[in-house]
Design a protein around this motif. Sequence first.
Motif, PDB file in Angstrom:
ATOM      1  N   ASP A 122       0.834  -1.213   0.000  1.00  0.00           N
ATOM      2  CA  ASP A 122       0.000   0.000   0.000  1.00  0.00           C
ATOM      3  C   ASP A 122       0.863   1.255   0.000  1.00  0.00           C
ATOM      4  N   ILE A 123       1.914   1.260   0.820  1.00  0.00           N
ATOM      5  CA  ILE A 123       2.806   2.426   0.855  1.00  0.00           C
ATOM      6  C   ILE A 123       3.438   2.633  -0.511  1.00  0.00           C
ATOM      7  N   SER A 124       3.906   1.550  -1.109  1.00  0.00           N
ATOM      8  CA  SER A 124       4.544   1.635  -2.422  1.00  0.00           C
ATOM      9  C   SER A 124       3.581   2.187  -3.469  1.00  0.00           C
ATOM     10  N   ARG A 125       2.363   1.706  -3.454  1.00  0.00           N
ATOM     11  CA  ARG A 125       1.361   2.180  -4.427  1.00  0.00           C
ATOM     12  C   ARG A 125       1.019   3.655  -4.222  1.00  0.00           C
ATOM     13  N   LYS A 126       0.878   4.062  -2.966  1.00  0.00           N
ATOM     14  CA  LYS A 126       0.476   5.447  -2.676  1.00  0.00           C
ATOM     15  C   LYS A 126       1.599   6.449  -2.926  1.00  0.00           C
ATOM     16  N   THR A 127       2.842   6.000  -2.749  1.00  0.00           N
ATOM     17  CA  THR A 127       3.968   6.929  -2.871  1.00  0.00           C
ATOM     18  C   THR A 127       4.698   6.835  -4.206  1.00  0.00           C
ATOM     19  N   GLY A 128       4.550   5.692  -4.883  1.00  0.00           N
ATOM     20  CA  GLY A 128       5.303   5.478  -6.117  1.00  0.00           C
ATOM     21  C   GLY A 128       6.738   5.052  -5.857  1.00  0.00           C
ATOM     22  N   ILE A 129       7.065   4.790  -4.609  1.00  0.00           N
ATOM     23  CA  ILE A 129       8.410   4.340  -4.242  1.00  0.00           C
ATOM     24  C   ILE A 129       8.443   2.820  -4.379  1.00  0.00           C
ATOM     25  N   PRO A 130       9.481   2.275  -5.047  1.00  0.00           N
ATOM     26  CA  PRO A 130       9.556   0.814  -5.195  1.00  0.00           C
ATOM     27  C   PRO A 130       9.534   0.103  -3.835  1.00  0.00           C
ATOM     28  N   ARG A 131       8.916  -1.082  -3.815  1.00  0.00           N
ATOM     29  CA  ARG A 131       8.776  -1.823  -2.555  1.00  0.00           C
ATOM     30  C   ARG A 131      10.120  -2.082  -1.878  1.00  0.00           C
ATOM     31  N   SER A 132      11.147  -2.413  -2.668  1.00  0.00           N
ATOM     32  CA  SER A 132      12.463  -2.686  -2.055  1.00  0.00           C
ATOM     33  C   SER A 132      12.975  -1.456  -1.315  1.00  0.00           C
ATOM     34  N   THR A 133      12.728  -0.287  -1.863  1.00  0.00           N
ATOM     35  CA  THR A 133      13.144   0.957  -1.219  1.00  0.00           C
ATOM     36  C   THR A 133      12.281   1.248  -0.005  1.00  0.00           C
ATOM     37  N   VAL A 134      10.990   0.927  -0.101  1.00  0.00           N
ATOM     38  CA  VAL A 134      10.085   1.113   1.041  1.00  0.00           C
ATOM     39  C   VAL A 134      10.573   0.263   2.214  1.00  0.00           C
ATOM     40  N   TYR A 135      10.940  -0.993   1.941  1.00  0.00           N
ATOM     41  CA  TYR A 135      11.439  -1.866   3.003  1.00  0.00           C
ATOM     42  C   TYR A 135      12.656  -1.259   3.705  1.00  0.00           C
ATOM     43  N   LEU A 136      13.600  -0.738   2.932  1.00  0.00           N
ATOM     44  CA  LEU A 136      14.808  -0.130   3.516  1.00  0.00           C
ATOM     45  C   LEU A 136      14.462   1.055   4.403  1.00  0.00           C
ATOM     46  N   ASN A 137      13.545   1.878   3.931  1.00  0.00           N
ATOM     47  CA  ASN A 137      13.159   3.060   4.697  1.00  0.00           C
ATOM     48  C   ASN A 137      12.313   2.705   5.909  1.00  0.00           C
ATOM     49  N   ILE A 138      11.513   1.665   5.798  1.00  0.00           N
ATOM     50  CA  ILE A 138      10.752   1.193   6.952  1.00  0.00           C
ATOM     51  C   ILE A 138      11.716   0.730   8.043  1.00  0.00           C
ATOM     52  N   ASP A 139      12.774   0.033   7.645  1.00  0.00           N
ATOM     53  CA  ASP A 139      13.775  -0.395   8.633  1.00  0.00           C
ATOM     54  C   ASP A 139      14.376   0.808   9.351  1.00  0.00           C
ATOM     55  N   ALA A 140      14.668   1.870   8.600  1.00  0.00           N
ATOM     56  CA  ALA A 140      15.227   3.082   9.204  1.00  0.00           C
ATOM     57  C   ALA A 140      14.211   3.729  10.154  1.00  0.00           C
ATOM     58  N   LEU A 141      12.955   3.769   9.757  1.00  0.00           N
ATOM     59  CA  LEU A 141      11.915   4.362  10.606  1.00  0.00           C
ATOM     60  C   LEU A 141      11.642   3.506  11.833  1.00  0.00           C
ATOM     61  N   LYS A 142      11.732   2.195  11.687  1.00  0.00           N
ATOM     62  CA  LYS A 142      11.578   1.312  12.846  1.00  0.00           C
ATOM     63  C   LYS A 142      12.719   1.529  13.834  1.00  0.00           C
ATOM     64  N   ALA A 143      13.932   1.719  13.324  1.00  0.00           N
ATOM     65  CA  ALA A 143      15.086   1.978  14.191  1.00  0.00           C
ATOM     66  C   ALA A 143      14.913   3.271  14.977  1.00  0.00           C
ATOM     67  N   LYS A 144      14.173   4.213  14.413  1.00  0.00           N
ATOM     68  CA  LYS A 144      13.892   5.484  15.078  1.00  0.00           C
ATOM     69  C   LYS A 144      12.631   5.398  15.944  1.00  0.00           C
ATOM     70  N   ASN A 145      12.041   4.207  16.021  1.00  0.00           N
ATOM     71  CA  ASN A 145      10.800   3.962  16.778  1.00  0.00           C
ATOM     72  C   ASN A 145       9.622   4.769  16.262  1.00  0.00           C
ATOM     73  N   LEU A 146       9.605   5.045  14.972  1.00  0.00           N
ATOM     74  CA  LEU A 146       8.521   5.838  14.410  1.00  0.00           C
ATOM     75  C   LEU A 146       7.548   5.009  13.582  1.00  0.00           C
ATOM     76  N   LEU A 147       7.906   3.771  13.312  1.00  0.00           N
ATOM     77  CA  LEU A 147       6.983   2.819  12.708  1.00  0.00           C
ATOM     78  C   LEU A 147       7.058   1.547  13.526  1.00  0.00           C
ATOM     79  N   LYS A 148       5.922   0.965  13.745  1.00  0.00           N
ATOM     80  CA  LYS A 148       5.836  -0.281  14.507  1.00  0.00           C
ATOM     81  C   LYS A 148       5.339  -1.385  13.582  1.00  0.00           C
TER      82      LYS A 148
END
Length: 98
Positions: A34-60
Amino acid sequence: MDDLQTALKTLGFSDEEIVIYLTALETGLTTVLDISRKTGIPRSTVYLNIDALKAKNLLKEVEVGKKIQYAPASPDELIEYAKHKKDEMNKSLNSITL
């Protein structure tokens, strides 16, 4: 949302992290697809950024059935992250001026 985008940029978030985090805030519980579709960011890139946001405790990560979904952290978590960054910056400044 421009003020929030500016604040996130100041805190060192990448442009993609900002778009993904804001999308999660707007959407609530969401999937990588859903994030990839809404943003146009490739899923592989979304995964990398989700990992960064999880490390910052901003995504669960939330398991819903057999699916992994992501929920944005509360605004309090973002404030805590900003305070932590401020403390780190103050420590760095103190070490420079000593």
